[in-house]
Design a protein around this motif. Structure first.
Motif, PDB file in Angstrom:
ATOM      1  N   ILE A  89      34.083   7.661 -16.120  1.00  0.00           N
ATOM      2  CA  ILE A  89      34.038   7.529 -14.663  1.00  0.00           C
ATOM      3  C   ILE A  89      35.434   7.223 -14.115  1.00  0.00           C
ATOM      4  N   ILE A  90      36.240   6.481 -14.882  1.00  0.00           N
ATOM      5  CA  ILE A  90      37.621   6.223 -14.464  1.00  0.00           C
ATOM      6  C   ILE A  90      38.415   7.535 -14.449  1.00  0.00           C
ATOM      7  N   ALA A  91      38.228   8.352 -15.486  1.00  0.00           N
ATOM      8  CA  ALA A  91      38.904   9.655 -15.529  1.00  0.00           C
ATOM      9  C   ALA A  91      38.434  10.558 -14.393  1.00  0.00           C
ATOM     10  N   LEU A  92      37.139  10.491 -14.060  1.00  0.00           N
ATOM     11  CA  LEU A  92      36.613  11.287 -12.956  1.00  0.00           C
ATOM     12  C   LEU A  92      37.293  10.920 -11.641  1.00  0.00           C
ATOM     13  N   VAL A 126      36.345   5.414  -6.888  1.00  0.00           N
ATOM     14  CA  VAL A 126      35.721   5.564  -8.205  1.00  0.00           C
ATOM     15  C   VAL A 126      36.639   4.974  -9.275  1.00  0.00           C
ATOM     16  N   PHE A 127      37.911   5.303  -9.223  1.00  0.00           N
ATOM     17  CA  PHE A 127      38.865   4.777 -10.203  1.00  0.00           C
ATOM     18  C   PHE A 127      38.929   3.251 -10.139  1.00  0.00           C
ATOM     19  N   LEU A 207      40.752   9.445 -21.149  1.00  0.00           N
ATOM     20  CA  LEU A 207      39.852   9.998 -22.166  1.00  0.00           C
ATOM     21  C   LEU A 207      40.315   9.648 -23.576  1.00  0.00           C
ATOM     22  N   ALA A 208      41.587   9.273 -23.716  1.00  0.00           N
ATOM     23  CA  ALA A 208      42.088   8.835 -25.019  1.00  0.00           C
ATOM     24  C   ALA A 208      41.682   7.401 -25.346  1.00  0.00           C
ATOM     25  N   LEU A 209      41.157   6.671 -24.368  1.00  0.00           N
ATOM     26  CA  LEU A 209      40.760   5.276 -24.593  1.00  0.00           C
ATOM     27  C   LEU A 209      39.528   5.219 -25.475  1.00  0.00           C
TER      28      LEU A 209
END
Length: 450
Positions: A89-92, A126-127, A207-209
């Motif tokens: 959701i953070i990436a979104l 969202v972020f 997404l790497a997290l």
């Protein structure tokens, strides 16, 4: 007895201090998205000036940024509380911000720019909600000030880097002087495309997290996300403890908006957060107008906004040290009142005294204390409510912020239309001062109460 307590404390703190990779990944993503945001927003003001928009229209376009978040923040807060992992959701949010940057780059009318600004605000919401909720999940109480401080420091890095980038691209001539420069429109468009690209870079970073570990369930005694020992005392750090709030809020039932607002101190903390954030929005939108009126080029407007962001970074880096020496209530009061005076003098320095040096000094002082308030209000709100209410409570804080971001820039635009753009900045300073007066009259000036 003492030795046992010391050993337990050390054991429980080691994982939190030793494995902070999640925090640094979020800090990098926050720097990217906030650099993008703070490049896009002042350049949007120049685009609006270029197509003939006045102060009132720019105020409305600035308010449009917060319209969608105003109606979705609480729903997003509750949704993040149910998600097993927040990295997606953070990436979104970062991706939506990039899409909005494309819309701003292509937009050639006030209406299109307002729609793109609304999408930008949604992506940023969202972020931010997901990022704050991730910190609320993972950070132990004794590191929460520091974790929120680093996260918001990343925001301030972006608030410094974004305006500098836009100023460097737009150059050292005012719009009036650039009227015959056919390339100036191209530089505005290039800046907006760059902002979209920078935000897009945050997507692969998040997404790497490593995933959160599938801990969507309510956590009353153990927090699998941050790897800590049982959390019987979670949220009871220092003066601002959450232990007393469980009885004030009742059993940890449904965290409705009304229930959260009934918790003692929440309305006051939210008003302070609203005032502090509205100042950032109004500064970003109206400083280009103040600069144009005073004959100050976009480059120097970018420098002023970057000075504000840079000194906010500095204050947030030193926040753990500062917060050990003064109470949160005292620091928030200083943040509100001193920033109102310091930033209020910036337009005076530019338009009356015609001194860029004084404007930089006033902006530096205002930016330093302004940077203290946001992370401290996050901590106060987080620790004022039961642990499982933290996500919704921080979301409600953002709802309040968005109410301010819709209403206050629009009002600032209406004030500035007849009185000049400096009046829009002074309006925001008056709101900061009003929040400070409210905290004085309600007695929130000394030791923090739970």
């Amino acid at each position: 007895m003492t030795g046992s307590g010391s050993s337990g404390s050390t054991a429980s703190s080691r994982p939190a201090r030793g494995d902070l990779t999640w925090l640094w990944v979020m800090v990098v993503a926050a720097i990217l998205t906030q650099t993008s945001l703070n490049l896009l927003r002042p350049v949007t003001s120049y685009r609006l000036i270029e197509i003939g928009a006045d102060e009132a229209a720019i105020g409305l376009a600035t308010a449009a940024y917060a319209i969608l978040p105003l109606f979705t923040a609480m729903w997003l807060g509750r949704s993040t509380a149910r998600l097993p992992s927040l990295r997606g959701i953070i990436a979104l949010g970062a991706a939506v911000m990039a899409i909005s940057g494309v819309g701003l780059a292509l937009g050639q009318s006030v209406l299109v720019i307002m729609v793109a600004s609304a999408v930008l605000g949604m992506g940023h919401l969202v972020f931010t909600i997901a990022g704050q909720a991730a910190i609320g999940r993972r950070a132990p109480a004794h590191l929460m000030d520091a974790a929120f401080g680093w996260f918001t420091a990343a925001f301030s890095v972006g608030q410094m880097a974004g305006p500098l980038l836009s100023g460097l691209i737009l150059g050292n001539t005012t719009l009036a002087e650039s009227a015959t420069d056919a390339g100036f429109d191209d530089r505005i468009t290039a800046s907006l495309w760059l902002g979209a690209g920078i935000s897009l870079l945050a997507v692969p970073v998040m997404l790497a997290l490593r995933p959160d570990g599938g801990s969507a369930r309510r956590r009353s005694t153990t927090d699998p996300d941050d790897g800590l020992a049982p959390q019987a005392t979670r949220g009871t750090s220092g003066e601002g403890t959450a232990s007393g709030t469980a009885s004030a809020a009742g059993a940890e039932g449904r965290p409705t908006m009304l229930a959260i607002l009934k918790v003692p101190g929440i309305p006051s903390h939210m008003f302070a957060a609203l005032a502090l954030l509205a100042m950032l929005d109004i500064l970003t939108a109206f400083m280009p107008l103040v600069g144009e009126r005073a004959g100050v080029a976009p480059f120097w407007v970018g420098v002023l906004l970057a000075v504000r962001g840079g000194f906010s970074v500095l204050s947030r880096v030193f926040l753990p040290w500062i917060s050990r020496r003064w109470t949160r209530n005292s620091l928030i009061l200083v943040s509100l009142l001193v920033s109102a005076v310091g930033i209020g003098l910036v337009p005076v320095a530019l338009t009356v005294w015609q001194s860029m040096l004084l404007a930089v000094l006033f902006m530096a002082a205002g930016g330093f204390v302004l940077g203290l308030g946001q992370p401290l209000t996050m901590t106060q709100i987080s620790q004022a409510v039961p642990y499982t209410w933290r996500g919704p409570a921080l979301a409600l804080r953002l709802v309040g912020n968005r109410v301010g971001q819709v209403a206050l820039p629009a009002l600032a635009g209406l004030v500035a239309a007849p009185l000049g753009p400096a009046a829009g900045v002074w309006f925001a300073c008056a709101v900061l001062a009003a929040s400070g007066v409210e905290r004085v009259t309600s007695g929130r000036t000394g030791p923090d109460r739970s």
